[in-house]
Design a protein around this motif. Sequence first.
Motif, PDB file in Angstrom:
ATOM      1  N   LEU A 226      26.774  27.502  47.101  1.00  0.00           N
ATOM      2  CA  LEU A 226      25.954  27.764  45.602  1.00  0.00           C
ATOM      3  C   LEU A 226      25.285  29.009  45.574  1.00  0.00           C
ATOM      4  N   GLY A 227      24.602  29.204  46.741  1.00  0.00           N
ATOM      5  CA  GLY A 227      23.702  30.471  46.508  1.00  0.00           C
ATOM      6  C   GLY A 227      24.725  31.568  46.156  1.00  0.00           C
ATOM      7  N   ASP A 228      25.711  31.658  47.198  1.00  0.00           N
ATOM      8  CA  ASP A 228      26.777  32.899  46.893  1.00  0.00           C
ATOM      9  C   ASP A 228      27.570  32.924  45.586  1.00  0.00           C
ATOM     10  N   GLY A 229      27.852  31.832  45.347  1.00  0.00           N
ATOM     11  CA  GLY A 229      28.411  31.735  43.773  1.00  0.00           C
ATOM     12  C   GLY A 229      27.716  32.337  42.847  1.00  0.00           C
ATOM     13  N   LEU A 230      26.235  31.825  42.812  1.00  0.00           N
ATOM     14  CA  LEU A 230      25.438  32.289  41.795  1.00  0.00           C
ATOM     15  C   LEU A 230      25.302  33.787  41.878  1.00  0.00           C
ATOM     16  N   ARG A 231      24.984  34.344  43.310  1.00  0.00           N
ATOM     17  CA  ARG A 231      24.829  35.613  43.350  1.00  0.00           C
ATOM     18  C   ARG A 231      26.185  36.565  43.093  1.00  0.00           C
ATOM     19  N   SER A 232      27.371  36.089  43.316  1.00  0.00           N
ATOM     20  CA  SER A 232      28.449  36.802  42.919  1.00  0.00           C
ATOM     21  C   SER A 232      28.695  36.752  41.176  1.00  0.00           C
ATOM     22  N   ALA A 233      28.197  35.737  40.676  1.00  0.00           N
ATOM     23  CA  ALA A 233      28.173  35.918  39.016  1.00  0.00           C
ATOM     24  C   ALA A 233      27.199  36.816  38.597  1.00  0.00           C
ATOM     25  N   PHE A 234      26.074  36.831  39.064  1.00  0.00           N
ATOM     26  CA  PHE A 234      24.748  37.790  38.391  1.00  0.00           C
ATOM     27  C   PHE A 234      24.807  38.834  38.912  1.00  0.00           C
ATOM     28  N   LEU A 235      24.966  39.255  40.261  1.00  0.00           N
ATOM     29  CA  LEU A 235      25.036  40.546  40.749  1.00  0.00           C
ATOM     30  C   LEU A 235      26.118  41.409  40.847  1.00  0.00           C
ATOM     31  N   ASP A 236      27.163  40.712  40.926  1.00  0.00           N
ATOM     32  CA  ASP A 236      28.631  41.350  40.823  1.00  0.00           C
ATOM     33  C   ASP A 236      29.372  41.204  39.479  1.00  0.00           C
ATOM     34  N   GLY A 237      29.145  40.251  38.793  1.00  0.00           N
ATOM     35  CA  GLY A 237      30.127  39.971  37.589  1.00  0.00           C
ATOM     36  C   GLY A 237      31.084  39.343  38.060  1.00  0.00           C
ATOM     37  N   GLN A 238      31.324  38.598  38.970  1.00  0.00           N
ATOM     38  CA  GLN A 238      32.683  37.930  39.417  1.00  0.00           C
ATOM     39  C   GLN A 238      32.494  36.460  39.879  1.00  0.00           C
ATOM     40  N   PHE A 239      33.492  36.036  39.645  1.00  0.00           N
ATOM     41  CA  PHE A 239      33.638  34.621  40.255  1.00  0.00           C
ATOM     42  C   PHE A 239      34.101  34.129  41.726  1.00  0.00           C
ATOM     43  N   ASN A 240      33.184  33.500  42.423  1.00  0.00           N
ATOM     44  CA  ASN A 240      33.403  33.536  43.776  1.00  0.00           C
ATOM     45  C   ASN A 240      34.491  32.489  44.255  1.00  0.00           C
ATOM     46  N   VAL A 241      35.784  32.696  44.223  1.00  0.00           N
ATOM     47  CA  VAL A 241      36.861  31.417  44.101  1.00  0.00           C
ATOM     48  C   VAL A 241      36.300  30.601  45.548  1.00  0.00           C
ATOM     49  N   MET A 242      36.183  31.193  46.628  1.00  0.00           N
ATOM     50  CA  MET A 242      35.907  30.791  48.025  1.00  0.00           C
ATOM     51  C   MET A 242      34.650  29.474  47.937  1.00  0.00           C
TER      52      MET A 242
END
Length: 265
Positions: A226-242
């Motif tokens: 959950l933390g990595d998914g939200l960080r990927s969205a807000f910090l990288d602009g990407q959807f973390n599939v894994m």
Amino acid sequence: MPEQSLKSDSSLESSNAASLSTRVLNQGRYEALMMLRNGEQLLLAIILPLLAMIGLVITPLIDGIADTRINAVAPGVLALCVVSTAFTGQGITTGFDRRYGVLRFLATTPLGKAGLISGKAIAVLLVVAIQVIILGSAALLMGWQPFAHGQPLAVTASAIVFVLLGVAAFTALGLLIAGTVRPEATLAITNLAWVLLASVGGLLLPAHHVGGIWGPLLSFLPSAALGDGLRSAFLDGQFNVMAAVSLIIWAALATFGASRWFKWD
């Protein structure tokens, strides 16, 4: 005549009865209001995540993750909000409702077991939405730039998906614990888990920051996903599939466990 009158009254009551969707929405609204009126729930849902955000912004613990501390902290705090309400808050509430016979009583009403669970899920979503608004606004006042690294629509869509997956996974985990152990044990387990997940479970700090052998192991936790998914969205602009796949697996396993072993009394 009395028989006809009785039939008429019965049909009138049937026509005035609320639909299942209305009953579920009313139950969700009621449970959300009860959670928001509870001082301990407010402490867990708003005050502690806000204190965690302020504490991490004024200390160097999260340096190196993003260009500013608040940009690094805000996604993790939103993830912490989901865990606070969906897992700890809902788990404790359900555990004590089970002890006092509230669950058994509501399950025998027209609401039914499925309606009761659906109402709880709606309550969690309502409270999480309020948390996101309040803590997101606080983060913006502290300089958070949620769309600095991606398109607003894509970032928002990714964040919503992860919040929903997080709510599904952690609500199921909370219900699994609340429905299988005593309320006192639920209270202890969910509070202890909240502290551990917030500190070293990948919510506020990425799991790989822990170092050693523990980092890779912690990355399999739903909190880290959950933390990595939200960080990927807000910090990288990407959807973390894994991360999304991990949350889906956790939600499926916890839902299966809760549906199989949950005890209503």
